[in-house]
Design a protein around this motif. Structure first.
Motif, short mmCIF file in Angstrom:
data_model
loop_
_atom_site.label_atom_id
_atom_site.label_comp_id
_atom_site.label_asym_id
_atom_site.label_seq_id
_atom_site.Cartn_x
_atom_site.Cartn_y
_atom_site.Cartn_z
N LEU A 153 0.83 -1.21 0.00
CA LEU A 153 0.00 0.00 0.00
C LEU A 153 0.86 1.26 0.00
CD1 LEU A 153 -3.13 0.60 2.20
CD2 LEU A 153 -1.25 2.22 2.28
N VAL A 154 1.85 1.30 0.88
CA VAL A 154 2.72 2.47 1.00
C VAL A 154 3.55 2.65 -0.28
CG1 VAL A 154 4.71 3.40 2.24
CG2 VAL A 154 2.79 2.43 3.51
N SER A 155 4.03 1.56 -0.85
CA SER A 155 4.82 1.65 -2.08
C SER A 155 3.97 2.20 -3.22
CB SER A 155 5.36 0.26 -2.45
OG SER A 155 6.27 -0.21 -1.47
N ARG A 156 2.72 1.77 -3.30
CA ARG A 156 1.84 2.22 -4.38
C ARG A 156 1.58 3.72 -4.28
NH1 ARG A 156 -1.93 -0.76 -3.17
NH2 ARG A 156 -3.44 0.70 -2.25
N ILE A 157 1.37 4.21 -3.07
CA ILE A 157 1.09 5.63 -2.88
C ILE A 157 2.31 6.49 -3.14
CG2 ILE A 157 0.52 7.35 -1.10
CD1 ILE A 157 -1.36 5.27 0.11
N SER A 158 3.46 6.03 -2.67
CA SER A 158 4.68 6.85 -2.77
C SER A 158 5.37 6.73 -4.12
CB SER A 158 5.67 6.45 -1.67
OG SER A 158 6.13 5.12 -1.87
N GLY A 159 5.15 5.60 -4.80
CA GLY A 159 5.86 5.37 -6.05
C GLY A 159 7.28 4.91 -5.84
N ALA A 160 7.61 4.52 -4.60
CA ALA A 160 8.96 4.04 -4.27
C ALA A 160 8.82 2.74 -3.50
CB ALA A 160 9.71 5.07 -3.44
N VAL A 161 9.89 1.96 -3.51
CA VAL A 161 9.87 0.68 -2.80
C VAL A 161 10.02 0.94 -1.31
CG1 VAL A 161 11.00 -1.54 -2.49
CG2 VAL A 161 10.85 -0.54 -4.78
N ALA A 162 9.07 0.44 -0.53
CA ALA A 162 9.08 0.64 0.92
C ALA A 162 10.07 -0.30 1.59
CB ALA A 162 7.68 0.42 1.49
N ASP A 163 10.65 0.18 2.70
CA ASP A 163 11.51 -0.66 3.54
C ASP A 163 10.65 -1.31 4.62
OD1 ASP A 163 13.86 0.10 2.21
OD2 ASP A 163 13.97 1.94 3.39
N VAL A 164 10.80 -2.61 4.80
CA VAL A 164 10.03 -3.35 5.79
C VAL A 164 10.98 -3.92 6.84
CG1 VAL A 164 8.45 -5.26 6.20
CG2 VAL A 164 8.26 -3.92 4.09
N ASP A 165 10.74 -3.57 8.10
CA ASP A 165 11.56 -4.05 9.21
C ASP A 165 10.70 -4.93 10.11
OD1 ASP A 165 13.16 -4.50 11.40
OD2 ASP A 165 13.91 -2.45 11.52
N PRO A 166 10.77 -6.25 9.93
CA PRO A 166 9.90 -7.14 10.72
C PRO A 166 10.21 -7.13 12.21
CG PRO A 166 11.49 -8.40 9.44
CD PRO A 166 11.60 -6.99 8.97
N ASP A 167 11.46 -6.79 12.59
CA ASP A 167 11.82 -6.80 14.00
C ASP A 167 11.00 -5.80 14.81
OD1 ASP A 167 13.71 -8.78 13.61
OD2 ASP A 167 15.34 -7.36 13.25
N VAL A 168 10.71 -4.67 14.21
CA VAL A 168 9.92 -3.64 14.92
C VAL A 168 8.56 -3.43 14.25
CG1 VAL A 168 11.91 -2.44 15.89
CG2 VAL A 168 11.12 -1.84 13.60
#
Length: 330
Positions: free
Chosen positions: A256-271
């Motif tokens: 969702l965030v990537s689609r809105i921003s047009g950039a690849v989102a960073d995902v941090d599963p630890d937090v």
């Protein structure tokens, strides 16, 4: 009078070009260029071993550089060292006070060494004792002071003569937050009076708080220069961050965030955090909030964040920790 390296640099108190200093097979300074405007604080940042202290020693006539040119207020550092020393003050990384003398006696002694008349030396000592919160301890031997108190006394001694250019080499190392703030206030007061300050520090917050401009030095070279905001922008702009309650929702939020921003989102599963760089943080945040509404995803936190100077520092110096560098070329 000094001739000046360049007419365009007439408003700069410190100018260095191509400074090199070699120790055996290692360059402590490898072509350092520096220009510090009069009446400003210029931060010099870098990991241990980057060349910060070597640069300070070279500019203060304590170390002869092998190549290059440097001037302080128009005077050539190598060719006119006596004139340079009349203009500068220096506080190193370790307190240099006499522990057998009281705080007041230390400052009066430094005042006399700087050729102040006895009455003027005593007056200046009292001013500085008050400015650094040492009045109550003025009659005690410096050997009885805490580390923070000795540090403040050392700083006060470097300011006895109100130098035109003051070099502060990691001045608040070991100080508690209150003492650090007192030092910061003293530095700001000096600069408001026209003194130029070159500051090396390991505290990124200190550089962010005090410096008008910052030079990042690594492996004996200046690798970046600008305001704190300039350096932060070098590693990217504003970011939108979303923290979800359930890690199973990370992928959906990331898409969702990537689609809105047009950039690849960073995902941090630890937090359980998704973040992405955006051009317009307010618009992007609004769109993300609107898109998340009604999805059934529980969000614990959402907001925008700008890069910190710490992140810029690590990005510009390759993320090397201080302990990984060699002290010999510090």
């Amino acid at each position: 009078m000094g001739s000046g390296m360049d007419g365009e640099m007439a408003d700069h108190a410190i100018v260095a070009a191509g400074l090199r200093k070699r120790y055996r097979d290692t360059y402590a300074l490898d072509g350092v260029d520096l220009a510090v405007r009069t009446g400003t604080v210029h931060g010099l940042l870098g990991p241990n071993g980057a060349g910060k202290t070597t640069a300070v020693r070279a500019l203060t006539t304590l170390l002869r550089y092998d190549e290059g040119r440097a001037e302080i207020c128009g005077f050539d550092v190598a060719g006119q060292p006596e004139e340079v020393r009349e203009l500068i003050g220096l506080t190193g990384q370790y307190a240099a006070v006499d522990e057998q003398l009281s705080g007041r006696q230390n400052l009066v002694m430094f005042g006399r060494l700087y050729k102040l008349r006895p009455r003027e030396a005593r007056r200046r000592a009292e001013e500085l004792l008050g400015a650094f919160g040492l009045s109550e301890a003025a009659g005690r031997n410096a050997g009885q002071y805490s580390g923070g108190m000795r540090r403040r006394l050392d700083l006060a001694a470097s300011m006895i003569r109100t130098p035109r250019v003051l070099f502060l080499d990691e001045p608040t190392t070991g100080l508690d937050p209150r003492s650090r703030n007192q030092v910061w206030d003293a530095v700001r007061s000096l600069v408001s009076g026209g003194t130029t300050v070159l500051l090396t520090t390991q505290y990124l917050e200190e550089a962010d708080q005090l410096s008008d401009r910052i030079s990042v030095i690594d492996s004996g070279r200046v690798v970046a220069e600008g305001t704190a905001d300039d350096l932060k922008a070098r590693i990217g702009g504003d970011r939108v961050e979303v923290v979800v309650r359930d890690a199973a929702d990370l992928a959906a939020v990331g898409d969702l965030v990537s689609r809105i921003s047009g950039a690849v989102a960073d995902v941090d599963p630890d937090v359980r955090r998704v973040s992405v760089q955006v051009a317009d943080r307010v618009t992007a945040l609004t769109e993300v909030v609107r898109a998340l509404h009604g999805t059934g995803i529980t969000v614990e936190d959402i907001g925008t964040r700008r890069p910190t100077l710490d992140e810029a520092f690590l990005g510009l110096t390759g993320g090397r920790a201080a302990e990984d560098r060699k002290e010999v070329v510090r």
